[in-house]
Enzyme design. Sequence first.
Site, PDB file in Angstrom:
ATOM      1  N   VAL A 148       0.833  -1.209   0.000  1.00 55.98           N
ATOM      2  CA  VAL A 148       0.000   0.000   0.000  1.00 55.98           C
ATOM      3  C   VAL A 148       0.871   1.264   0.000  1.00 55.98           C
ATOM      4  CG1 VAL A 148      -1.845   1.239   1.185  1.00 55.98           C
ATOM      5  CG2 VAL A 148      -1.842  -1.251   1.170  1.00 55.98           C
ATOM      6  N   LYS A 156     -13.132  -5.495   9.874  1.00 53.44           N
ATOM      7  CA  LYS A 156     -13.724  -4.449   9.032  1.00 53.44           C
ATOM      8  C   LYS A 156     -15.194  -4.245   9.400  1.00 53.44           C
ATOM      9  CE  LYS A 156     -10.568  -5.308   5.180  1.00 53.44           C
ATOM     10  NZ  LYS A 156     -10.289  -6.189   4.053  1.00 53.44           N
ATOM     11  N   GLU A 170     -10.159   5.590   5.931  1.00 51.22           N
ATOM     12  CA  GLU A 170     -10.927   5.081   4.786  1.00 51.22           C
ATOM     13  C   GLU A 170     -10.351   3.774   4.249  1.00 51.22           C
ATOM     14  OE1 GLU A 170     -13.899   6.735   3.089  1.00 51.22           O
ATOM     15  OE2 GLU A 170     -13.799   4.565   2.881  1.00 51.22           O
ATOM     16  N   GLY A 216      -5.248  -4.384  -2.891  1.00 52.44           N
ATOM     17  CA  GLY A 216      -4.237  -4.138  -3.920  1.00 52.44           C
ATOM     18  C   GLY A 216      -3.600  -2.769  -3.761  1.00 52.44           C
ATOM     19  N   GLY A 267      -0.788  -9.712  -4.201  1.00 50.23           N
ATOM     20  CA  GLY A 267      -0.684  -8.663  -3.175  1.00 50.23           C
ATOM     21  C   GLY A 267      -1.995  -8.317  -2.491  1.00 50.23           C
TER      22      GLY A 267
END
Length: 440
Positions: free
Chosen positions: A15, A208, A132, A306, A190
């Site tokens: 990331v 989440k 976010e 990703g 990934g």
Amino acid sequence: MSQIVGISLLGCGVVGSGVLKILELQQMEIERRTGLRLEVRHVVVRDPARVRDIPAAFPRDRIHGDADRAIDDPNVAIVVELIGGTTRARELIDRAICSGKHIVTANKSLLALAGPELFRLARERNSSISFEASCAGGIPIIDALLRGLSANRIDALIGIVNGTCNFILSKMTREKMGYAEALAEAQALGFAEADPTLDVSGRDAAQKLAVLSTLAFGVHVREEDIELCGIDGLAADDIRFAGEFGHVIKLLASASRSASGALRLRVSPTLVPQSDMLAQVSGSFNAVSVYGSSLGHAMFYGRGAGQLPTGSAVVADILSTATGVGPAMFRALKSFPDSAGPVRLEHADASESCFYIRLTVEDRPGVLAAVTDAFGRASISLRAVLQHESSSSDAVPVVILTHRCRTGALREAIRQINALPASRAAATCLPVLESPVEFA
Ligand code: HSE
């Protein structure tokens, strides 16, 4: 002349590299739109010498291992935490908040574990936390819950929020690929967490769901409040039988409000009718369906994992922090974990659902009668029953779909069926999705 905003990135894996690439690609457009020049002054990594997939023009002397220097730099306003985990990441976020920096993080594990404490500290120190990228990768679902859907009482939120599991299930369904092979491909692309057991056990999705349902329902939901079942125990047979019933299996994270106002929270492989929009979400894509009192059903769809998709959400948070929009929302809204009330959970046995059940039983007279008798005594009505002839052994799978029933009644029927002398293996039970009817 643009104003410069200094940024420190803690961590530069998949990331973090995406964030650097996006900032380079979008730099001129960001400057034109905001009048701000975002400058990454520090990238803190464990091994600064390692070759990284980052823009060639990025100054290599800004990549180092000294987190204190990156946090204490007076020219840094925003600290972006992309290390993950709950120990070192927490220490560094605490320290950055206490140094008056704003925080951007993708760390759902930490938010699910210590949300209230972190947000309280940030409020006391006049800092802010934006997150976010912690849920559903690049999809702006958190912004939607905080702002776009704020005129609604949310009644249900149902999501495919783990790209790795969705990728694996899609490969197993469409290409009949084996579980291990599909997982290896997701890792290579990934999507997966550093420890992929977090993905396949369903914990990543539960973390989440804890973050999203806290925002959606205004109560503090913790990971342990969520009933959890991952995809690691799923058999290829279940995917096949679900298909014969016109369903696909998805790992769904769902939260819904019962008539009494109590919350039902679950992460589980779930049979989704092939006609439902969630059934069309495949590969590493994520989707979150939200049912609101004014809007009705809204669905948010996009890439859930990703490098660039998740980087997109991080850069959006950096921008909203740099422009002051994020910190203003943070101060104004009482939607965050530190101000949410306590959660009231629906008792697991009291909740109702339709179920898929796969039994492995001996193939001899009277067995099906004993099975249906157990369901009858528990007042459970059956919707469909499937049995194929077995070619190899005297044990056969019997697959059943029930009508809507109480989970407690189902547990009792399954306990009786597992105890039958003809039963050869414990039953597999999965919920079947029914979209909330009143808002369908
Ligand atoms: N490992 C996560 C997923 C991505 O597969 O969805 C980051 O949340």
